[in-house]
Design a protein around this motif. Structure first.
Motif, mmCIF file in Angstrom:
data_model
loop_
_atom_site.group_PDB
_atom_site.id
_atom_site.type_symbol
_atom_site.label_atom_id
_atom_site.label_comp_id
_atom_site.label_asym_id
_atom_site.label_seq_id
_atom_site.Cartn_x
_atom_site.Cartn_y
_atom_site.Cartn_z
ATOM 1 N N TYR A 165 -23.988 26.152 43.558
ATOM 2 C CA TYR A 165 -24.323 27.120 44.606
ATOM 3 C C TYR A 165 -25.831 27.283 44.707
ATOM 4 O O TYR A 165 -26.537 27.299 43.688
ATOM 5 C CB TYR A 165 -23.676 28.478 44.316
ATOM 6 C CG TYR A 165 -22.211 28.542 44.658
ATOM 7 C CD1 TYR A 165 -21.784 29.064 45.878
ATOM 8 C CD2 TYR A 165 -21.253 28.077 43.765
ATOM 9 C CE1 TYR A 165 -20.432 29.127 46.195
ATOM 10 C CE2 TYR A 165 -19.892 28.130 44.076
ATOM 11 C CZ TYR A 165 -19.492 28.657 45.291
ATOM 12 O OH TYR A 165 -18.162 28.709 45.606
ATOM 13 N N ALA B 86 -20.110 32.457 44.176
ATOM 14 C CA ALA B 86 -20.115 31.619 42.978
ATOM 15 C C ALA B 86 -19.247 32.224 41.875
ATOM 16 O O ALA B 86 -18.501 31.510 41.195
ATOM 17 C CB ALA B 86 -21.547 31.428 42.484
ATOM 18 N N THR C 257 -26.186 27.074 39.245
ATOM 19 C CA THR C 257 -26.831 27.836 40.315
ATOM 20 C C THR C 257 -28.271 27.365 40.460
ATOM 21 O O THR C 257 -28.988 27.211 39.466
ATOM 22 C CB THR C 257 -26.810 29.345 40.022
ATOM 23 O OG1 THR C 257 -27.465 29.611 38.775
ATOM 24 C CG2 THR C 257 -25.379 29.854 39.954
#
Length: 323
Positions: free
Chosen positions: A263, A275, A289
């Motif tokens: 993400y 997420a 991330t």
């Protein structure tokens, strides 16, 4: 064409060269003819023989070229190819006109079955993320692992910046948008798309941008361009509204394959807050991330995505060796 190619698969050559341009450096384009369906794939020969197979699936409005940077990063790890979904890239529309998420998932499954290479490492971005989630849930025998980059999974409160894309699903909106923007150049359209999808548009190199402009111009000339966009957008909206056993979140819970979720903190189409929910839905998943990335992290930060996938691959291989 090599005599070892499976039936129904041919290199893009001869008459096809008029429609399909030369592949990028180190890539090969092929067409796969199936009953009622013809798919174009972009393959990158592996660095060595015997590597596990991988398939990459793009998002709404994208194409197989969206995966070129990541495929180059991983050509020493997997034997990869990317597909143009029906009606996108250089794949013509399907005979049945089905652009729903289940329809695209069936196309992916049929491609995997035609390849007969065993389970693959399956990648998906945006719409492609929803498509491969459904494919992995329905056919776990075909999937070794799942890597999802900003997957289009239902959000209760979508970001405002994502609403124009969703509005393409409304009857008449695509035709209206086409008329309103008829004077826009392909360069302006590409700039708008880059601003929407990239966390930092400056990461697009000039050669890549020029190629994207040329591709946009080509696709705008296709008689089915807006129809495919409209129907595929409608397919995403329909998938978002399905409940019960057909819900994409239920499908995510059924995925058995090890899953990597990616993400971007600057994603304007899929909210970064999703997420956490996704990491809970996909059992035993790992999460990457990237705070500076937008909607297409595999294009903006291919090295980081490749590194995370290698960790998943090594863990998956180790687990298989212990079983």
């Amino acid at each position: 064409m090599s005599s070892t190619e499976p039936p129904g698969v041919r290199a893009a050559a001869g008459a096809a060269e008029e429609q399909v341009p030369a592949a990028g450096p180190g890539e090969e384009l092929r067409t796969v003819a199936l009953p009622g369906l013809t798919l174009t794939t972009r393959a990158r020969p592996p660095a060595r023989q015997g590597l596990p197979p991988a398939l990459y699936v793009h998002g709404l409005g994208g194409s197989s070229v969206n995966w070129s940077a990541l495929m180059a990063q991983l050509d020493g790890d997997v034997d990869g190819e990317a597909v143009d979904l029906p009606g996108f890239g250089f794949s013509p529309p399907p005979d049945d006109g089905d652009y729903s998420v289940p329809g695209h998932a069936r196309a992916v499954v049929r491609l995997l079955e035609s390849r007969a290479r065993g389970p693959v490492h399956l990648f998906g971005n945006s719409l492609g993320g929803a498509v491969v989630t459904r494919a992995a849930a329905a056919r776990p025998d075909l999937v070794s692992s799942l890597t999802l980059v900003s997957p289009a999974l239902p959000e209760l409160r979508p970001q405002l910046s994502a609403l124009p894309t969703a509005l393409l699903a409304v009857p008449g909106v695509a035709a209206l948008f086409s008329r309103v923007t008829r004077d826009w150049t392909a360069e302006r359209r590409t700039l708008e798309l880059v601003a929407l999808c990239y966390g930092d548009p400056e990461r697009v190199d000039p050669d890549g941008f020029r190629a994207a402009v040329e591709e946009y111009e080509r696709r705008l000339g296709l008689p089915y361009f807006w129809d495919v966009m409209t129907r595929s957008a409608r397919g995403v909206v329909d998938a978002y509204t399905l409940g019960g056993q057909h819900s994409l979140w239920r499908q995510a819970e059924r995925v058995l394959a090890p899953t990597l979720l990616v993400y971007g903190g600057r994603d304007r189409l899929v909210s970064f807050r999703m997420a956490r929910r996704a990491s809970l839905a996909f059992r035993g998943s790992r999460l990457l991330t990237l705070p500076e990335a937008g909607h297409v992290a595999m294009m903006e930060y291919p090295e980081a995505v490749a590194r995370a996938f290698r960790e998943l691959l090594h863990e998956t291989t180790a687990d298989a060796g212990r079983s």
